[in-house]
Scaffold this motif. Structure first.
Motif, PDB file in Angstrom:
ATOM      1  N   PRO A 146      21.241 -62.495 -24.373  1.00 50.70           N
ATOM      2  CA  PRO A 146      22.036 -61.286 -24.179  1.00 50.70           C
ATOM      3  C   PRO A 146      21.314 -60.193 -23.382  1.00 50.70           C
ATOM      4  O   PRO A 146      21.943 -59.464 -22.628  1.00 50.70           O
ATOM      5  N   ASP A 147      19.986 -60.118 -23.505  1.00 52.22           N
ATOM      6  CA  ASP A 147      19.226 -59.066 -22.831  1.00 52.22           C
ATOM      7  C   ASP A 147      18.250 -59.595 -21.795  1.00 52.22           C
ATOM      8  O   ASP A 147      17.272 -58.926 -21.455  1.00 52.22           O
ATOM      9  N   LEU A 148      18.498 -60.809 -21.256  1.00 50.17           N
ATOM     10  CA  LEU A 148      17.562 -61.422 -20.301  1.00 50.17           C
ATOM     11  C   LEU A 148      18.311 -62.207 -19.231  1.00 50.17           C
ATOM     12  O   LEU A 148      19.128 -63.075 -19.543  1.00 50.17           O
ATOM     13  N   VAL A 149      18.022 -61.890 -17.967  1.00 46.17           N
ATOM     14  CA  VAL A 149      18.652 -62.554 -16.817  1.00 46.17           C
ATOM     15  C   VAL A 149      17.558 -63.080 -15.894  1.00 46.17           C
ATOM     16  O   VAL A 149      16.549 -62.405 -15.658  1.00 46.17           O
ATOM     17  N   HIS A 150      17.770 -64.286 -15.360  1.00 43.94           N
ATOM     18  CA  HIS A 150      16.862 -64.884 -14.386  1.00 43.94           C
ATOM     19  C   HIS A 150      17.575 -64.957 -13.041  1.00 43.94           C
ATOM     20  O   HIS A 150      18.665 -65.520 -12.944  1.00 43.94           O
ATOM     21  N   ARG A 201      10.464 -67.866  -1.361  1.00 45.53           N
ATOM     22  CA  ARG A 201      11.374 -68.109  -2.485  1.00 45.53           C
ATOM     23  C   ARG A 201      10.971 -67.137  -3.572  1.00 45.53           C
ATOM     24  O   ARG A 201       9.791 -66.943  -3.840  1.00 45.53           O
ATOM     25  N   ARG A 202      11.956 -66.541  -4.229  1.00 45.32           N
ATOM     26  CA  ARG A 202      11.688 -65.496  -5.209  1.00 45.32           C
ATOM     27  C   ARG A 202      12.395 -65.775  -6.527  1.00 45.32           C
ATOM     28  O   ARG A 202      13.469 -66.353  -6.554  1.00 45.32           O
ATOM     29  N   SER A 203      11.762 -65.327  -7.589  1.00 43.98           N
ATOM     30  CA  SER A 203      12.273 -65.490  -8.936  1.00 43.98           C
ATOM     31  C   SER A 203      11.995 -64.207  -9.702  1.00 43.98           C
ATOM     32  O   SER A 203      10.865 -63.700  -9.666  1.00 43.98           O
ATOM     33  N   SER A 204      13.005 -63.664 -10.367  1.00 40.19           N
ATOM     34  CA  SER A 204      12.852 -62.428 -11.127  1.00 40.19           C
ATOM     35  C   SER A 204      13.462 -62.573 -12.506  1.00 40.19           C
ATOM     36  O   SER A 204      14.511 -63.193 -12.671  1.00 40.19           O
ATOM     37  N   LEU A 205      12.808 -61.971 -13.481  1.00 40.36           N
ATOM     38  CA  LEU A 205      13.372 -61.831 -14.820  1.00 40.36           C
ATOM     39  C   LEU A 205      13.711 -60.367 -15.026  1.00 40.36           C
ATOM     40  O   LEU A 205      12.871 -59.489 -14.793  1.00 40.36           O
ATOM     41  N   TRP A 206      14.943 -60.128 -15.439  1.00 41.14           N
ATOM     42  CA  TRP A 206      15.412 -58.775 -15.731  1.00 41.14           C
ATOM     43  C   TRP A 206      15.742 -58.700 -17.215  1.00 41.14           C
ATOM     44  O   TRP A 206      16.392 -59.600 -17.745  1.00 41.14           O
TER      45      TRP A 206
END
Length: 123
Positions: A78-82, A95-100
């Motif tokens: 619920p509080d984590l997006v990749h 290439r990029r990867s982010s955790l929000w």
């Protein structure tokens, strides 16, 4: 707006020269525990990134800009997006990867912030 949509909006704001040159605006988008592993292999803390961001590529309004393609997101919790995507700036591809993550807080301080970012150069 879904978490994925909010994370994408935040990611796009972080490549905007107006945000990159404004510590106040960038602070609102980077989690207090933010860490980045850049395309160079360097590990960045939040404070290091905030201090250097105005001088980094993509910050000058009349300089090279990030070209973003293939951005996709997955809500992991619920509080984590990749997010994953590719960028090109000044002929260099990564290439990029982010955790929000969504953080609680007083009005004006709550919301989605980038918690981790990794860039991998593509030959």
């Amino acid at each position: 707006m879904t978490g994925v949509e909010e994370a994408i909006a935040g990611e796009l704001r972080l490549v905007d020269p107006g945000v990159r040159t404004s510590r106040e605006r960038a602070e609102r988008l980077l989690d207090p525990d933010f860490v980045e592993v850049g395309a160079s292999g360097r590990r960045w803390t939040r404070e290091e990134m905030l201090a250097e961001l105005p001088a980094m590529e993509g910050a000058a309004p009349d300089g090279p800009r990030y070209e973003i393609s293939g951005m996709r997101g997955v809500q992991l919790a619920p509080d984590l997006v990749h997010l994953t995507y590719e960028t090109v700036i000044d002929g260099r591809r990564a290439r990029r990867s982010s955790l929000w993550r969504r953080t609680p807080g007083p009005a004006g301080d709550a919301g989605w912030r980038m918690y981790h970012h990794q860039a991998t150069p593509v030959p």
